[in-house]
Design a protein around this motif. Structure first.
Motif, PDB file in Angstrom:
ATOM      1  N   ASP A  74       0.837  -1.200   0.000  1.00 57.65           N
ATOM      2  CA  ASP A  74       0.000   0.000   0.000  1.00 57.65           C
ATOM      3  C   ASP A  74       0.877   1.256   0.000  1.00 57.65           C
ATOM      4  OD1 ASP A  74      -2.504   1.469   0.220  1.00 57.65           O
ATOM      5  OD2 ASP A  74      -1.896   1.866   2.297  1.00 57.65           O
ATOM      6  N   GLN A  75       1.941   1.239   0.794  1.00 56.22           N
ATOM      7  CA  GLN A  75       2.850   2.382   0.835  1.00 56.22           C
ATOM      8  C   GLN A  75       3.543   2.588  -0.511  1.00 56.22           C
ATOM      9  OE1 GLN A  75       3.176   4.593   3.450  1.00 56.22           O
ATOM     10  NE2 GLN A  75       1.436   3.428   4.227  1.00 56.22           N
ATOM     11  N   VAL A  76       4.003   1.487  -1.115  1.00 57.08           N
ATOM     12  CA  VAL A  76       4.700   1.583  -2.402  1.00 57.08           C
ATOM     13  C   VAL A  76       3.754   2.091  -3.479  1.00 57.08           C
ATOM     14  CG1 VAL A  76       5.762   0.196  -4.250  1.00 57.08           C
ATOM     15  CG2 VAL A  76       6.437  -0.156  -1.863  1.00 57.08           C
ATOM     16  N   PHE A  77       2.566   1.522  -3.578  1.00 56.18           N
ATOM     17  CA  PHE A  77       1.618   1.973  -4.605  1.00 56.18           C
ATOM     18  C   PHE A  77       1.152   3.402  -4.352  1.00 56.18           C
ATOM     19  CE2 PHE A  77       0.559  -2.714  -5.239  1.00 56.18           C
ATOM     20  CZ  PHE A  77       1.391  -2.818  -6.335  1.00 56.18           C
ATOM     21  N   GLY A  78       1.017   3.789  -3.079  1.00 55.16           N
ATOM     22  CA  GLY A  78       0.673   5.171  -2.768  1.00 55.16           C
ATOM     23  C   GLY A  78       1.770   6.122  -3.206  1.00 55.16           C
ATOM     24  N   PHE A  79       3.021   5.747  -2.939  1.00 53.36           N
ATOM     25  CA  PHE A  79       4.150   6.575  -3.361  1.00 53.36           C
ATOM     26  C   PHE A  79       4.190   6.694  -4.879  1.00 53.36           C
ATOM     27  CE2 PHE A  79       8.565   6.845  -4.830  1.00 53.36           C
ATOM     28  CZ  PHE A  79       8.913   8.062  -4.289  1.00 53.36           C
ATOM     29  N   ILE A  80       3.992   5.581  -5.588  1.00 52.71           N
ATOM     30  CA  ILE A  80       4.005   5.597  -7.051  1.00 52.71           C
ATOM     31  C   ILE A  80       2.878   6.481  -7.586  1.00 52.71           C
ATOM     32  CG2 ILE A  80       3.648   4.161  -9.113  1.00 52.71           C
ATOM     33  CD1 ILE A  80       5.105   1.903  -7.609  1.00 52.71           C
ATOM     34  N   THR A  81       1.715   6.387  -6.982  1.00 51.68           N
ATOM     35  CA  THR A  81       0.577   7.199  -7.423  1.00 51.68           C
ATOM     36  C   THR A  81       0.851   8.681  -7.225  1.00 51.68           C
ATOM     37  OG1 THR A  81      -0.930   5.403  -6.834  1.00 51.68           O
ATOM     38  CG2 THR A  81      -1.903   7.578  -7.111  1.00 51.68           C
ATOM     39  N   VAL A  82       1.396   9.043  -6.066  1.00 52.73           N
ATOM     40  CA  VAL A  82       1.725  10.451  -5.815  1.00 52.73           C
ATOM     41  C   VAL A  82       2.825  10.901  -6.751  1.00 52.73           C
ATOM     42  CG1 VAL A  82       2.723  12.036  -4.105  1.00 52.73           C
ATOM     43  CG2 VAL A  82       0.937  10.436  -3.435  1.00 52.73           C
ATOM     44  N   PHE A  83       3.794  10.063  -7.041  1.00 56.78           N
ATOM     45  CA  PHE A  83       4.885  10.405  -7.959  1.00 56.78           C
ATOM     46  C   PHE A  83       4.351  10.665  -9.370  1.00 56.78           C
ATOM     47  CE2 PHE A  83       8.253   9.150 -10.943  1.00 56.78           C
ATOM     48  CZ  PHE A  83       9.244  10.060 -10.576  1.00 56.78           C
ATOM     49  N   ILE A  84       3.415   9.822  -9.814  1.00 60.51           N
ATOM     50  CA  ILE A  84       2.884   9.965 -11.168  1.00 60.51           C
ATOM     51  C   ILE A  84       1.904  11.137 -11.281  1.00 60.51           C
ATOM     52  CG2 ILE A  84       1.423   8.871 -12.943  1.00 60.51           C
ATOM     53  CD1 ILE A  84       2.644   6.189 -12.091  1.00 60.51           C
ATOM     54  N   PHE A  85       0.990  11.264 -10.360  1.00 61.41           N
ATOM     55  CA  PHE A  85      -0.088  12.252 -10.474  1.00 61.41           C
ATOM     56  C   PHE A  85       0.149  13.510  -9.657  1.00 61.41           C
ATOM     57  CE2 PHE A  85      -2.214   8.139 -11.313  1.00 61.41           C
ATOM     58  CZ  PHE A  85      -2.598   8.376 -12.621  1.00 61.41           C
ATOM     59  N   GLY A  86       1.185  13.575  -8.877  1.00 67.90           N
ATOM     60  CA  GLY A  86       1.459  14.757  -8.075  1.00 67.90           C
ATOM     61  C   GLY A  86       0.859  14.630  -6.673  1.00 67.90           C
ATOM     62  N   THR A  87       1.047  15.670  -5.886  1.00 67.71           N
ATOM     63  CA  THR A  87       0.559  15.626  -4.515  1.00 67.71           C
ATOM     64  C   THR A  87      -0.963  15.687  -4.501  1.00 67.71           C
ATOM     65  OG1 THR A  87       0.760  18.000  -4.348  1.00 67.71           O
ATOM     66  CG2 THR A  87       2.620  16.686  -3.556  1.00 67.71           C
ATOM     67  N   PRO A  88      -1.576  14.964  -3.605  1.00 69.78           N
ATOM     68  CA  PRO A  88      -3.043  14.972  -3.549  1.00 69.78           C
ATOM     69  C   PRO A  88      -3.555  16.302  -3.011  1.00 69.78           C
ATOM     70  CG  PRO A  88      -2.167  13.639  -1.769  1.00 69.78           C
ATOM     71  CD  PRO A  88      -1.001  14.056  -2.630  1.00 69.78           C
ATOM     72  N   LEU A  89      -4.707  16.721  -3.507  1.00 71.23           N
ATOM     73  CA  LEU A  89      -5.324  17.935  -2.987  1.00 71.23           C
ATOM     74  C   LEU A  89      -6.047  17.592  -1.717  1.00 71.23           C
ATOM     75  CD1 LEU A  89      -6.779  19.326  -6.338  1.00 71.23           C
ATOM     76  CD2 LEU A  89      -4.682  20.025  -5.165  1.00 71.23           C
ATOM     77  N   GLY A  90      -5.862  18.367  -0.739  1.00 78.37           N
ATOM     78  CA  GLY A  90      -6.519  17.977   0.482  1.00 78.37           C
ATOM     79  C   GLY A  90      -6.775  19.096   1.321  1.00 78.37           C
TER      80      GLY A  90
END
Length: 90
Positions: A74-90
């Motif tokens: 989960d941590q790895v896929f979360g990191f990859i997702t943030v790397f590809i799409f940028g920081t999440p808006l929150g």
């Protein structure tokens, strides 16, 4: 005995068993099933306290390892997702 003789004798036994089962009515089949269940339950052996503790420890260790694996993925896929799409808006 050759394998063909074994297969033939096994087939005859299976046919005889299926013929007998087909001749029984549904009530006798249910009674037979219950008798077989009781016979199998008599074969059950209760584990000793030491075995029970060992089995419990093994199960808990396996669950902890699987939780760690899922968390790491989960941590790895979360990191990859943030790397590809940028920081999440929150």
């Amino acid at each position: 005995m050759s394998t063909s003789e074994v297969e033939e004798s096994g087939g005859a036994a299976e046919r005889a068993t299926s013929d007998r089962a087909a001749k029984r009515n549904w009530f006798s089949r249910i009674v037979l099933f219950i008798q077989q269940v009781i016979a199998e339950l008599k074969k059950v052996v209760t584990p000793t306290r030491k075995e029970l503790v060992n089995f419990t420890i093994v199960v808990i260790a396996f669950v902890v390892i699987m939780m760690a694996l899922v968390w790491a993925l989960d941590q790895v896929f979360g990191f990859i997702t943030v790397f590809i799409f940028g920081t999440p808006l929150g």
